[in-house]
Design a protein around this motif. Structure first.
Motif, PDB file in Angstrom:
ATOM      1  N   VAL A  62     112.792 110.738  32.400  1.00  0.00           N
ATOM      2  CA  VAL A  62     112.636 112.019  33.085  1.00  0.00           C
ATOM      3  C   VAL A  62     112.432 111.777  34.573  1.00  0.00           C
ATOM      4  N   PRO A  63     113.082 112.552  35.440  1.00  0.00           N
ATOM      5  CA  PRO A  63     112.855 112.395  36.881  1.00  0.00           C
ATOM      6  C   PRO A  63     111.374 112.591  37.223  1.00  0.00           C
ATOM      7  N   PRO A  64     110.774 111.680  37.985  1.00  0.00           N
ATOM      8  CA  PRO A  64     109.351 111.801  38.326  1.00  0.00           C
ATOM      9  C   PRO A  64     108.987 113.137  38.964  1.00  0.00           C
ATOM     10  N   ALA A  65     109.929 113.759  39.652  1.00  0.00           N
ATOM     11  CA  ALA A  65     109.645 115.031  40.320  1.00  0.00           C
ATOM     12  C   ALA A  65     109.162 116.088  39.329  1.00  0.00           C
ATOM     13  N   LEU A  66     109.561 115.974  38.067  1.00  0.00           N
ATOM     14  CA  LEU A  66     109.192 116.988  37.084  1.00  0.00           C
ATOM     15  C   LEU A  66     107.701 116.983  36.775  1.00  0.00           C
ATOM     16  N   TYR A  67     107.039 115.841  37.020  1.00  0.00           N
ATOM     17  CA  TYR A  67     105.599 115.804  36.747  1.00  0.00           C
ATOM     18  C   TYR A  67     104.757 115.418  37.972  1.00  0.00           C
ATOM     19  N   THR A  68     105.401 115.318  39.124  1.00  0.00           N
ATOM     20  CA  THR A  68     104.645 115.008  40.343  1.00  0.00           C
ATOM     21  C   THR A  68     104.737 116.104  41.395  1.00  0.00           C
ATOM     22  N   ASP A  69     105.789 116.908  41.352  1.00  0.00           N
ATOM     23  CA  ASP A  69     105.998 117.935  42.378  1.00  0.00           C
ATOM     24  C   ASP A  69     105.642 119.325  41.859  1.00  0.00           C
ATOM     25  N   ASP A  70     105.654 120.285  42.765  1.00  0.00           N
ATOM     26  CA  ASP A  70     105.367 121.672  42.435  1.00  0.00           C
ATOM     27  C   ASP A  70     106.404 122.192  41.430  1.00  0.00           C
ATOM     28  N   ILE A  86     102.346 108.841  31.842  1.00  0.00           N
ATOM     29  CA  ILE A  86     103.052 110.083  31.589  1.00  0.00           C
ATOM     30  C   ILE A  86     104.560 109.844  31.506  1.00  0.00           C
ATOM     31  N   ASP A  87     105.075 108.891  32.289  1.00  0.00           N
ATOM     32  CA  ASP A  87     106.504 108.590  32.251  1.00  0.00           C
ATOM     33  C   ASP A  87     106.907 108.018  30.900  1.00  0.00           C
ATOM     34  N   TYR A  88     106.078 107.142  30.364  1.00  0.00           N
ATOM     35  CA  TYR A  88     106.377 106.531  29.064  1.00  0.00           C
ATOM     36  C   TYR A  88     106.293 107.569  27.953  1.00  0.00           C
ATOM     37  N   LEU A  89     105.276 108.439  27.999  1.00  0.00           N
ATOM     38  CA  LEU A  89     105.136 109.466  26.973  1.00  0.00           C
ATOM     39  C   LEU A  89     106.337 110.405  26.968  1.00  0.00           C
ATOM     40  N   LEU A  90     106.775 110.833  28.161  1.00  0.00           N
ATOM     41  CA  LEU A  90     107.920 111.734  28.242  1.00  0.00           C
ATOM     42  C   LEU A  90     109.194 111.062  27.739  1.00  0.00           C
ATOM     43  N   ALA A  91     109.392 109.817  28.114  1.00  0.00           N
ATOM     44  CA  ALA A  91     110.585 109.105  27.655  1.00  0.00           C
ATOM     45  C   ALA A  91     110.579 108.952  26.135  1.00  0.00           C
ATOM     46  N   THR A  92     109.390 108.796  25.552  1.00  0.00           N
ATOM     47  CA  THR A  92     109.272 108.677  24.097  1.00  0.00           C
ATOM     48  C   THR A  92     109.557 110.007  23.422  1.00  0.00           C
TER      49      THR A  92
END
Length: 265
Positions: free
Chosen positions: A183-191, A171-177
């Protein structure tokens, strides 16, 4: 399927506030049985977990595939050169195209090697693919022949990003692409409703707005929209993929609002 309420309107382009999710559809069991009979009774979650482990190596093999030039007539089979033997050989060559072609333009078809089990395990709306088990060459540089499958999707230009994600689940690679920025990991790991995530999203959007003009941000938003349309058309319900699209869309809408000085509804 998108929320009809426009979030931002730029001249003739109106972007929906949210990318809505279609009703989930289970992957038909017969689709798995058709391409891998030995997995017919294996739970789908187990198959996907296994593919997530093997996917990066399988993707590496695809990166080393060299296809022959295709003429105006799409062949039923295609001979390809294999430059990587580290994992399973590709089983099919997808001939990806879109129905939406300008009146005076020629339809463009792009070729993408793939593994039938990866598609069958994730795409509920994909027709059953034929079984294909090409023999692994004895050495790199040798050729194999694989069937060609036409695939009509809404946005062929972002199919590489979708395919790569199905193999890696990064997901980190897709978002960066999609965003051309980490993108800060919190955006896809936290509430997503937490203040911490809201603050991180705003900071990320502000950064994007300073790095790229509005028309570039809009083109990225259209790419995310294309990815969403492809996922809907193929019936892909992967939660990580939908999370990535939601995050990318939210960041880009906020960045566009900042860049254009318009209020995000």
């Amino acid at each position: 399927m998108a929320d009809a309420t426009p979030a931002i309107s730029m001249t003739s382009v109106s972007l929906p506030r949210y990318l809505s999710r279609p009703t989930p559809r289970d992957v038909p069991k017969q689709n798995i049985a058709a391409v891998a009979p030995e997995l017919a009774d294996t739970p789908l979650t187990y198959i996907r977990d296994g593919l997530e482990c093997l996917g990066p190596d399988m993707l590496q093999v695809l990166a080393g595939v060299k296809a022959e030039t295709v003429s105006n007539v799409l062949p039923k089979e295609l001979t390809v050169v294999i430059d990587d033997l580290s994992s399973d050989m590709p089983t099919h060559m997808l001939a990806v195209y879109s129905r939406q072609v300008p009146a005076a333009a020629k339809r463009r078809v792009k070729l993408f090697p793939t593994h039938n089990i990866v598609l069958a395990a994730h795409c509920a709306n994909l027709p059953i693919l034929q079984q294909s088990n090409p023999k692994t060459p004895e050495k790199t540089g040798e050729s194999i022949t694989i069937p060609v499958v036409p695939l009509c999707i809404p946005a062929p230009e972002v199919f590489p990003q979708l395919s790569t994600f199905l193999y890696t689940k990064r997901i980190d690679y897709l978002l960066a692409t999609l965003l051309s920025h980490p993108v800060p990991p919190a955006l896809y790991t936290d509430d997503p409703t937490s203040e911490r995530v809201r603050s991180a999203l705003q900071q990320c959007a502000s950064k994007l707005a300073t790095l790229a003009p509005a028309h570039v941000l809009l083109s990225r938003a259209m790419a995310v929209n294309g990815l969403w349309r492809n996922a809907c058309a193929l019936g892909i319900g992967d939660e990580k993929l939908w999370c990535a699209m939601d995050v990318a869309w939210e960041v880009l809408l906020h960045a566009l609002a900042i860049s254009t000085g318009k209020q995000l509804l």
